[in-house]
Design a protein around this motif. Structure first.
Motif, PDB file in Angstrom:
ATOM      1  N   CYS A  39       0.760  -1.332  -0.043  1.00 34.73           N
ATOM      2  CA  CYS A  39      -0.216  -0.092  -0.038  1.00 34.73           C
ATOM      3  C   CYS A  39       0.662   1.087  -0.220  1.00 34.73           C
ATOM      4  CB  CYS A  39      -0.711  -0.042   1.108  1.00 34.73           C
ATOM      5  SG  CYS A  39      -1.881   1.416   1.255  1.00 34.73           S
ATOM      6  N   THR A  40       0.638   2.212  -0.845  1.00 37.35           N
ATOM      7  CA  THR A  40       1.256   3.643  -1.053  1.00 37.35           C
ATOM      8  C   THR A  40       0.724   4.653  -0.236  1.00 37.35           C
ATOM      9  OG1 THR A  40       0.054   4.120  -2.803  1.00 37.35           O
ATOM     10  CG2 THR A  40       1.972   2.955  -3.488  1.00 37.35           C
ATOM     11  N   ARG A  41      -0.397   4.004   0.414  1.00 35.34           N
ATOM     12  CA  ARG A  41      -0.916   5.394   1.244  1.00 35.34           C
ATOM     13  C   ARG A  41      -1.429   6.435   0.783  1.00 35.34           C
ATOM     14  NH1 ARG A  41       3.320   4.456   6.226  1.00 35.34           N
ATOM     15  NH2 ARG A  41       4.501   3.703   4.717  1.00 35.34           N
ATOM     16  N   CYS A  42      -1.864   6.312  -0.641  1.00 34.50           N
ATOM     17  CA  CYS A  42      -2.305   7.499  -1.482  1.00 34.50           C
ATOM     18  C   CYS A  42      -3.466   8.131  -1.090  1.00 34.50           C
ATOM     19  CB  CYS A  42      -2.371   7.010  -2.795  1.00 34.50           C
ATOM     20  SG  CYS A  42      -3.407   5.790  -3.325  1.00 34.50           S
ATOM     21  N   GLY A  43      -4.397   7.211  -0.485  1.00 33.15           N
ATOM     22  CA  GLY A  43      -5.496   7.785   0.034  1.00 33.15           C
ATOM     23  C   GLY A  43      -6.855   7.682  -1.097  1.00 33.15           C
ATOM     24  N   ASP A  44      -6.370   7.147  -2.236  1.00 34.23           N
ATOM     25  CA  ASP A  44      -7.480   6.956  -3.299  1.00 34.23           C
ATOM     26  C   ASP A  44      -8.809   6.232  -2.916  1.00 34.23           C
ATOM     27  OD1 ASP A  44      -5.745   8.663  -4.880  1.00 34.23           O
ATOM     28  OD2 ASP A  44      -5.241   6.977  -6.202  1.00 34.23           O
ATOM     29  N   CYS A  45      -8.494   5.319  -2.049  1.00 36.80           N
ATOM     30  CA  CYS A  45      -9.664   4.241  -1.558  1.00 36.80           C
ATOM     31  C   CYS A  45     -10.365   5.176  -0.506  1.00 36.80           C
ATOM     32  CB  CYS A  45      -9.213   3.156  -0.646  1.00 36.80           C
ATOM     33  SG  CYS A  45      -7.906   3.544   0.369  1.00 36.80           S
ATOM     34  N   ILE A  46      -9.932   5.943   0.376  1.00 40.96           N
ATOM     35  CA  ILE A  46     -10.522   6.826   1.259  1.00 40.96           C
ATOM     36  C   ILE A  46     -11.383   7.916   0.467  1.00 40.96           C
ATOM     37  CG2 ILE A  46     -10.261   8.829   2.831  1.00 40.96           C
ATOM     38  CD1 ILE A  46      -7.630   7.204   3.766  1.00 40.96           C
ATOM     39  N   GLN A  47     -10.965   8.400  -0.686  1.00 43.21           N
ATOM     40  CA  GLN A  47     -11.563   9.241  -1.350  1.00 43.21           C
ATOM     41  C   GLN A  47     -12.668   8.756  -2.163  1.00 43.21           C
ATOM     42  OE1 GLN A  47     -11.304  12.756  -1.261  1.00 43.21           O
ATOM     43  NE2 GLN A  47      -9.778  12.122   0.449  1.00 43.21           N
ATOM     44  N   ALA A  48     -12.506   7.528  -2.573  1.00 39.13           N
ATOM     45  CA  ALA A  48     -13.426   6.757  -3.402  1.00 39.13           C
ATOM     46  C   ALA A  48     -14.818   6.344  -2.630  1.00 39.13           C
ATOM     47  CB  ALA A  48     -12.837   5.715  -4.148  1.00 39.13           C
ATOM     48  N   CYS A  49     -14.803   6.058  -1.475  1.00 42.96           N
ATOM     49  CA  CYS A  49     -15.744   5.503  -0.625  1.00 42.96           C
ATOM     50  C   CYS A  49     -16.813   6.550  -0.290  1.00 42.96           C
ATOM     51  CB  CYS A  49     -15.252   5.085   0.836  1.00 42.96           C
ATOM     52  SG  CYS A  49     -16.532   4.546   2.073  1.00 42.96           S
ATOM     53  N   PRO A  50     -18.018   6.106  -0.922  1.00 38.24           N
ATOM     54  CA  PRO A  50     -19.128   6.845  -0.795  1.00 38.24           C
ATOM     55  C   PRO A  50     -19.871   6.904   0.685  1.00 38.24           C
ATOM     56  CG  PRO A  50     -19.827   4.752  -1.951  1.00 38.24           C
ATOM     57  CD  PRO A  50     -18.324   4.881  -1.734  1.00 38.24           C
ATOM     58  N   GLU A  51     -19.546   5.969   1.222  1.00 41.08           N
ATOM     59  CA  GLU A  51     -20.299   5.895   2.624  1.00 41.08           C
ATOM     60  C   GLU A  51     -19.226   6.756   3.773  1.00 41.08           C
ATOM     61  OE1 GLU A  51     -23.088   4.660   3.187  1.00 41.08           O
ATOM     62  OE2 GLU A  51     -23.089   4.129   0.932  1.00 41.08           O
ATOM     63  N   GLN A  52     -18.059   7.058   3.185  1.00 41.91           N
ATOM     64  CA  GLN A  52     -17.005   7.714   3.934  1.00 41.91           C
ATOM     65  C   GLN A  52     -16.661   7.148   5.347  1.00 41.91           C
ATOM     66  OE1 GLN A  52     -18.613  11.840   4.409  1.00 41.91           O
ATOM     67  NE2 GLN A  52     -17.899  12.420   2.166  1.00 41.91           N
ATOM     68  N   ILE A  53     -16.366   5.662   5.240  1.00 45.02           N
ATOM     69  CA  ILE A  53     -16.142   4.917   6.529  1.00 45.02           C
ATOM     70  C   ILE A  53     -14.851   4.590   6.318  1.00 45.02           C
ATOM     71  CG2 ILE A  53     -18.735   4.372   6.831  1.00 45.02           C
ATOM     72  CD1 ILE A  53     -17.730   1.688   5.807  1.00 45.02           C
ATOM     73  N   ILE A  54     -13.969   4.814   5.561  1.00 42.50           N
ATOM     74  CA  ILE A  54     -12.519   4.541   5.267  1.00 42.50           C
ATOM     75  C   ILE A  54     -11.635   5.568   5.846  1.00 42.50           C
ATOM     76  CG2 ILE A  54     -10.430   3.821   3.911  1.00 42.50           C
ATOM     77  CD1 ILE A  54     -12.696   2.598   1.847  1.00 42.50           C
ATOM     78  N   VAL A  55     -10.894   5.296   6.861  1.00 42.16           N
ATOM     79  CA  VAL A  55     -10.219   6.209   7.590  1.00 42.16           C
ATOM     80  C   VAL A  55      -8.676   5.954   7.464  1.00 42.16           C
ATOM     81  CG1 VAL A  55     -12.109   6.926   9.147  1.00 42.16           C
ATOM     82  CG2 VAL A  55     -10.491   5.178   9.847  1.00 42.16           C
ATOM     83  N   VAL A  56      -7.827   7.041   7.698  1.00 41.47           N
ATOM     84  CA  VAL A  56      -6.306   6.578   8.124  1.00 41.47           C
ATOM     85  C   VAL A  56      -6.215   6.009   9.417  1.00 41.47           C
ATOM     86  CG1 VAL A  56      -4.114   7.783   8.225  1.00 41.47           C
ATOM     87  CG2 VAL A  56      -5.868   8.520   6.549  1.00 41.47           C
TER      88      VAL A  56
END
Length: 167
Positions: A39-56
């Motif tokens: 994982c590069t920790r780019c945050g693309d998955c965080i931005q893509a989550c429509p539920e906004q439940i992915i956090v750092v």
């Protein structure tokens, strides 16, 4: 370098244990060592989550925080990731289910069915009990581990655990 979740005294002193209580790996994610190695920790998955439940989470790696809501298994996090960090979305997203602790209001004699109301797959049921308040029962085969019940619980008595695990 150890990239597993940090449960050390340092984290406890910073108040991190309570804020990260419901944090879980992303659906379809490789096991933690393989995931963190690539994982590069780019945050693309965080931005893509429509539920906004992915956090750092620990180490800057993405994780799901069920206290923010449920996972709808939309696969947007998988699609947004440019790295080979996920299993095929054709298989089950994970092998985890809800678990109830004795802090559950029903176990304390208080009528509460918040978890049942929030469980879309109807995996949580309350059967009538003679002389007492009904307590939640989980139909493990129906539970998807989505975490919808976690955010709904007013006393944080529900956690998501690996199938066969305990809270």
């Amino acid at each position: 370098m150890d990239t597993a979740p940090d449960l050390s005294r340092r984290r406890w002193l910073k108040g991190g244990l309570t804020s990260q209580h419901h944090v879980q790996p992303l659906p379809w994610a490789l096991d933690w060592p393989a995931f963190t190695a690539q994982c590069t920790r780019c945050g693309d998955c965080i931005q893509a989550c429509p539920e906004q439940i992915i956090v750092v989470a620990d180490g800057g790696f993405p994780a799901i925080d069920f206290s923010k809501g449920e996972c709808t298994f939309c696969t947007d996090c998988v699609s947004a990731c440019g790295e080979p960090l996920f299993y095929s979305t054709e298989q089950a997203p994970w092998q985890q289910v809800a678990a109830f602790s004795h802090a559950c209001l029903a176990h304390q004699g208080v009528h509460c069915r918040s978890c049942e109301d929030s469980c879309e797959p109807r995996a949580i049921r309350f059967r009538p009990r003679l002389g007492g308040v009904s307590v939640p029962e989980l139909e493990q085969d129906a539970c998807t581990g989505c975490g919808g019940c976690v955010a709904a619980c007013p006393v944080s008595a529900i956690s998501i655990v690996k199938e066969g695990g305990a809270a």
